[in-house]
Design an enzyme around this catalytic site. Structure first.
Site, PDB file in Angstrom:
ATOM      1  N   ASN A   1      21.093 -64.931 -95.792  1.00  0.00           N
ATOM      2  CA  ASN A   1      20.936 -64.916 -97.042  1.00  0.00           C
ATOM      3  C   ASN A   1      19.505 -64.062 -97.288  1.00  0.00           C
ATOM      4  OD1 ASN A   1      23.858 -65.982 -96.810  1.00  0.00           O
ATOM      5  ND2 ASN A   1      22.608 -67.647 -96.777  1.00  0.00           N
TER       6      ASN A   1
ATOM      7  N   ASP B   1      19.087 -65.117-100.460  1.00  0.00           N
ATOM      8  CA  ASP B   1      18.263 -65.832-101.811  1.00  0.00           C
ATOM      9  C   ASP B   1      17.609 -66.513-101.245  1.00  0.00           C
ATOM     10  OD1 ASP B   1      21.244 -67.524-100.421  1.00  0.00           O
ATOM     11  OD2 ASP B   1      19.478 -67.951-100.319  1.00  0.00           O
TER      12      ASP B   1
ATOM     13  N   HIS C   1      18.184 -60.475 -92.638  1.00  0.00           N
ATOM     14  CA  HIS C   1      18.669 -59.218 -93.446  1.00  0.00           C
ATOM     15  C   HIS C   1      17.414 -58.692 -94.820  1.00  0.00           C
ATOM     16  CE1 HIS C   1      23.317 -59.330 -92.775  1.00  0.00           C
ATOM     17  NE2 HIS C   1      22.374 -59.207 -91.279  1.00  0.00           N
TER      18      HIS C   1
ATOM     19  N   CYS D   1       5.739 -45.535 -97.167  1.00  0.00           N
ATOM     20  CA  CYS D   1       4.433 -46.180 -96.441  1.00  0.00           C
ATOM     21  C   CYS D   1       4.991 -47.674 -95.918  1.00  0.00           C
ATOM     22  CB  CYS D   1       2.919 -45.646 -97.563  1.00  0.00           C
ATOM     23  SG  CYS D   1       3.524 -47.802 -98.111  1.00  0.00           S
TER      24      CYS D   1
ATOM     25  N   CYS E   1       4.483 -47.356-105.678  1.00  0.00           N
ATOM     26  CA  CYS E   1       4.443 -48.435-104.527  1.00  0.00           C
ATOM     27  C   CYS E   1       2.769 -48.515-105.277  1.00  0.00           C
ATOM     28  CB  CYS E   1       4.513 -47.486-103.463  1.00  0.00           C
ATOM     29  SG  CYS E   1       3.342 -48.088-101.641  1.00  0.00           S
TER      30      CYS E   1
ATOM     31  N   GLY F   1      28.080 -71.453 -92.499  1.00  0.00           N
ATOM     32  CA  GLY F   1      28.902 -70.516 -93.995  1.00  0.00           C
ATOM     33  C   GLY F   1      28.749 -68.859 -93.249  1.00  0.00           C
ATOM     34  N   THR F   2      29.527 -68.622 -92.432  1.00  0.00           N
ATOM     35  CA  THR F   2      29.480 -67.079 -92.529  1.00  0.00           C
ATOM     36  C   THR F   2      30.314 -66.958 -91.456  1.00  0.00           C
ATOM     37  OG1 THR F   2      28.325 -65.292 -91.027  1.00  0.00           O
ATOM     38  CG2 THR F   2      28.084 -67.643 -89.595  1.00  0.00           C
TER      39      THR F   2
ATOM     40  N   LEU G   1      33.958 -73.242 -94.035  1.00  0.00           N
ATOM     41  CA  LEU G   1      34.954 -73.636 -95.242  1.00  0.00           C
ATOM     42  C   LEU G   1      36.090 -73.688 -94.244  1.00  0.00           C
ATOM     43  CD1 LEU G   1      35.233 -75.016 -97.306  1.00  0.00           C
ATOM     44  CD2 LEU G   1      36.086 -72.383 -98.637  1.00  0.00           C
TER      45      LEU G   1
HETATM   46  P1  NAD Z   1      29.132 -54.374 -89.321  1.00  0.00           P
HETATM   47  O1  NAD Z   1      29.499 -52.411 -88.924  1.00  0.00           O
HETATM   48  O2  NAD Z   1      29.024 -54.675 -88.441  1.00  0.00           O
HETATM   49  O3  NAD Z   1      30.003 -54.384 -90.584  1.00  0.00           O
HETATM   50  C1  NAD Z   1      30.591 -55.350 -90.205  1.00  0.00           C
HETATM   51  C2  NAD Z   1      31.364 -55.499 -91.558  1.00  0.00           C
HETATM   52  O4  NAD Z   1      30.894 -54.960 -92.354  1.00  0.00           O
HETATM   53  C3  NAD Z   1      32.671 -55.091 -91.489  1.00  0.00           C
HETATM   54  O5  NAD Z   1      33.798 -55.299 -91.005  1.00  0.00           O
HETATM   55  C4  NAD Z   1      32.568 -53.838 -93.169  1.00  0.00           C
HETATM   56  O6  NAD Z   1      33.315 -56.011 -93.653  1.00  0.00           O
HETATM   57  C5  NAD Z   1      31.942 -54.593 -93.045  1.00  0.00           C
HETATM   58  N1  NAD Z   1      31.523 -52.451 -93.397  1.00  0.00           N
HETATM   59  C6  NAD Z   1      30.072 -52.451 -93.116  1.00  0.00           C
HETATM   60  N2  NAD Z   1      29.680 -50.737 -93.552  1.00  0.00           N
HETATM   61  C7  NAD Z   1      30.936 -50.916 -94.039  1.00  0.00           C
HETATM   62  C8  NAD Z   1      31.130 -49.842 -94.815  1.00  0.00           C
HETATM   63  N3  NAD Z   1      30.626 -48.988 -95.150  1.00  0.00           N
HETATM   64  N4  NAD Z   1      32.950 -49.994 -95.937  1.00  0.00           N
HETATM   65  C9  NAD Z   1      33.287 -51.486 -95.877  1.00  0.00           C
HETATM   66  N5  NAD Z   1      32.990 -52.505 -95.513  1.00  0.00           N
HETATM   67  C10 NAD Z   1      31.606 -52.390 -94.517  1.00  0.00           C
HETATM   68  O7  NAD Z   1      27.613 -54.005 -89.549  1.00  0.00           O
HETATM   69  P2  NAD Z   1      27.156 -52.590 -89.251  1.00  0.00           P
HETATM   70  O8  NAD Z   1      26.983 -51.945 -90.374  1.00  0.00           O
HETATM   71  O9  NAD Z   1      27.097 -52.276 -87.712  1.00  0.00           O
HETATM   72  O10 NAD Z   1      25.366 -53.375 -89.455  1.00  0.00           O
HETATM   73  C11 NAD Z   1      24.598 -52.648 -89.046  1.00  0.00           C
HETATM   74  C12 NAD Z   1      23.013 -53.636 -89.728  1.00  0.00           C
HETATM   75  O11 NAD Z   1      23.476 -54.297 -90.730  1.00  0.00           O
HETATM   76  C13 NAD Z   1      23.586 -54.723 -88.920  1.00  0.00           C
HETATM   77  O12 NAD Z   1      22.599 -55.105 -88.019  1.00  0.00           O
HETATM   78  C14 NAD Z   1      23.396 -55.691 -89.854  1.00  0.00           C
HETATM   79  O13 NAD Z   1      22.768 -56.967 -89.524  1.00  0.00           O
HETATM   80  C15 NAD Z   1      23.275 -54.998 -91.080  1.00  0.00           C
HETATM   81  N6  NAD Z   1      23.538 -55.368 -91.969  1.00  0.00           N
HETATM   82  C16 NAD Z   1      22.817 -55.882 -93.121  1.00  0.00           C
HETATM   83  C17 NAD Z   1      24.031 -56.191 -94.268  1.00  0.00           C
HETATM   84  C18 NAD Z   1      22.667 -56.047 -96.157  1.00  0.00           C
HETATM   85  O14 NAD Z   1      23.623 -56.711 -96.881  1.00  0.00           O
HETATM   86  N7  NAD Z   1      21.414 -57.134 -96.074  1.00  0.00           N
HETATM   87  C19 NAD Z   1      25.311 -56.405 -94.669  1.00  0.00           C
HETATM   88  C20 NAD Z   1      25.340 -56.126 -93.185  1.00  0.00           C
HETATM   89  C21 NAD Z   1      24.681 -55.500 -92.007  1.00  0.00           C
HETATM   90  N1  APR Z   2      31.113 -74.625 -97.689  1.00  0.00           N
HETATM   91  C1  APR Z   2      31.257 -73.972 -96.077  1.00  0.00           C
HETATM   92  N2  APR Z   2      31.692 -72.672 -95.971  1.00  0.00           N
HETATM   93  C2  APR Z   2      32.251 -71.683 -96.853  1.00  0.00           C
HETATM   94  C3  APR Z   2      31.990 -72.095 -98.093  1.00  0.00           C
HETATM   95  C4  APR Z   2      31.447 -73.554 -98.323  1.00  0.00           C
HETATM   96  N3  APR Z   2      31.310 -73.853 -99.821  1.00  0.00           N
HETATM   97  N4  APR Z   2      32.515 -71.167 -99.360  1.00  0.00           N
HETATM   98  C5  APR Z   2      32.707 -70.174 -98.746  1.00  0.00           C
HETATM   99  N5  APR Z   2      32.469 -70.578 -97.314  1.00  0.00           N
HETATM  100  C6  APR Z   2      32.565 -69.285 -95.716  1.00  0.00           C
HETATM  101  C7  APR Z   2      33.728 -68.448 -96.093  1.00  0.00           C
HETATM  102  O1  APR Z   2      34.737 -69.524 -95.707  1.00  0.00           O
HETATM  103  C8  APR Z   2      33.221 -67.693 -94.863  1.00  0.00           C
HETATM  104  O2  APR Z   2      33.519 -67.780 -94.075  1.00  0.00           O
HETATM  105  O3  APR Z   2      31.477 -68.722 -95.617  1.00  0.00           O
HETATM  106  C9  APR Z   2      31.879 -67.731 -94.910  1.00  0.00           C
HETATM  107  C10 APR Z   2      31.462 -66.279 -96.245  1.00  0.00           C
HETATM  108  O4  APR Z   2      31.621 -65.452 -94.826  1.00  0.00           O
HETATM  109  P1  APR Z   2      30.662 -63.652 -96.469  1.00  0.00           P
HETATM  110  O5  APR Z   2      30.766 -63.672 -97.146  1.00  0.00           O
HETATM  111  O6  APR Z   2      31.506 -62.956 -94.940  1.00  0.00           O
HETATM  112  O7  APR Z   2      29.250 -63.728 -95.979  1.00  0.00           O
HETATM  113  P2  APR Z   2      28.542 -63.842 -94.543  1.00  0.00           P
HETATM  114  O8  APR Z   2      29.286 -64.537 -93.268  1.00  0.00           O
HETATM  115  O9  APR Z   2      27.422 -64.089 -95.213  1.00  0.00           O
HETATM  116  O10 APR Z   2      28.217 -62.357 -94.787  1.00  0.00           O
HETATM  117  C11 APR Z   2      27.118 -61.810 -93.393  1.00  0.00           C
HETATM  118  O11 APR Z   2      27.606 -59.154 -94.024  1.00  0.00           O
HETATM  119  O12 APR Z   2      27.836 -57.482 -95.962  1.00  0.00           O
HETATM  120  C12 APR Z   2      26.960 -58.600 -94.985  1.00  0.00           C
HETATM  121  O13 APR Z   2      24.659 -58.933 -96.257  1.00  0.00           O
HETATM  122  C13 APR Z   2      26.576 -59.111 -96.032  1.00  0.00           C
HETATM  123  O14 APR Z   2      25.103 -60.857 -94.501  1.00  0.00           O
HETATM  124  C14 APR Z   2      25.807 -60.950 -95.209  1.00  0.00           C
HETATM  125  C15 APR Z   2      26.554 -60.560 -93.798  1.00  0.00           C
END
Ligand code: NAD
Ligand code: APR
Length: 230
Positions: A89, A91, A106, A117, A133, A172-173, A199
């Site tokens: 997250n 936040d 992230h 830079c 910057c 929550g992931t 969830l």
């Molecule tokens: P990934 O390929 O593992 O992404 C998995 C999921 O991200 C996919 O299943 C899809 O749901 C979504 N996703 C990724 N690219 C997408 C695209 N172009 N269009 C639609 N969905 C897409 O993630 P990644 O690209 O291998 O990530 C590389 C690195 O970036 C990872 O190490 C990860 O930690 C970081 N990351 C950062 C964030 C962020 O918002 N801060 C989000 C995801 C990944």
């Molecule tokens: N309590 C517990 N779990 C919850 C709740 C809740 N109130 N509400 C939602 N969830 C669960 C959902 O079931 C889901 O499995 O939290 C998970 C949220 O999944 P994502 O929306 O995919 O979020 P996250 O797993 O954090 O995504 C990973 O992907 O796009 C990137 O930058 C983004 O850091 C994020 C990364």
């Protein structure tokens, strides 16, 4: 007390009013990842990306930690130096709840980064692409967020914590994004007991030894209470 390593995702902040990504109506249903969460998207339209993160930063500053965040802060307070939070997250709700050891893999909405830079500073409420910057004056300001295709922060430290963990919990992931989704396998390989609190079952639920399904504000406080009561 054993070493406890906790991975959190958007679900732990859902009940604080912050949207998740892949749930019904989540952020990725409203925005294209390619446009707002990739370096290519930022190069194409930096203002659009700043608008996306400015809106999330404003929402996050108006949100309060919930009882799941608070329970994790209590666990750390009872066992300082033994509880590590690795969060996906951006936040600041873990810190707002009192957690001290939080690794933002992230990045953070509160941070600004100079793409030229590498200087970091506290992000203003509304960032604009041509903000200079403070260190090199180049108008190359970006949110200090790790986008798809970039390398997450703190990975060396994170692998060390996973190797030493006695207990690994994911809260929550969805288990959709790597490398975070594979942390459970690494912790398990090094002998940790693994717990998923979500969830609903995540994509990697089968990698966990123990699961608790439900809202984080219900499952996490109970899980911490049982840990503290031995
Ligand atoms: P990934 O390929 O593992 O992404 C998995 C999921 O991200 C996919 O299943 C899809 O749901 C979504 N996703 C990724 N690219 C997408 C695209 N172009 N269009 C639609 N969905 C897409 O993630 P990644 O690209 O291998 O990530 C590389 C690195 O970036 C990872 O190490 C990860 O930690 C970081 N990351 C950062 C964030 C962020 O918002 N801060 C989000 C995801 C990944
Ligand atoms: N309590 C517990 N779990 C919850 C709740 C809740 N109130 N509400 C939602 N969830 C669960 C959902 O079931 C889901 O499995 O939290 C998970 C949220 O999944 P994502 O929306 O995919 O979020 P996250 O797993 O954090 O995504 C990973 O992907 O796009 C990137 O930058 C983004 O850091 C994020 C990364």
């Amino acid at each position: 007390m054993e070493k406890i390593v906790i991975l959190t995702g958007a679900g732990i902040s859902a009940e604080s009013g912050l949207g998740t990504f892949r749930d019904e109506g989540g952020l990725w249903a409203q925005h294209r990842i390619e446009d707002v969460a990739t370096p290519e998207g930022f190069a194409r339209n930096p203002q659009l990306v700043h608008d996306f993160y400015n809106a999330r930063r404003l929402q996050a500053t108006r949100s309060l930690p919930n009882s799941a965040h608070t329970a994790l802060a209590l666990l750390e307070a009872e066992h300082p130096a033994q509880v590590i939070i690795i969060t996906q997250n951006v936040d600041g709700l873990h810190e707002a709840a009192g957690s001290r050891t939080v690794l933002h893999m992230h990045g953070r909405l509160a941070g600004a980064l100079c793409a030229k830079c590498g200087h970091r500073w506290a992000a203003p409420d509304a960032m604009r692409p041509d903000d200079p910057c403070p260190a090199c004056s180049t108008p190359a300001t970006r949110p200090d967020i790790v986008w798809f295709g970039e390398i997450p922060y703190h990975m060396g430290e994170i692998w060390d914590h996973l190797r030493d963990a006695d207990l690994f919990a994911a809260i929550g992931t969805s288990g959709e994004v790597y490398p975070a989704a594979a942390f459970v396998q690494d912790a398990d390989r090094h002998g940790a007991h693994t717990v998923e609190l979500n969830l609903e079952p995540s994509s990697v639920v089968s990698d966990f030894s123990e699961t608790h399904f439900g809202k984080a504000t219900e499952t996490v406080p109970l899980w911490v209470k049982n840990l503290l009561n031995g």
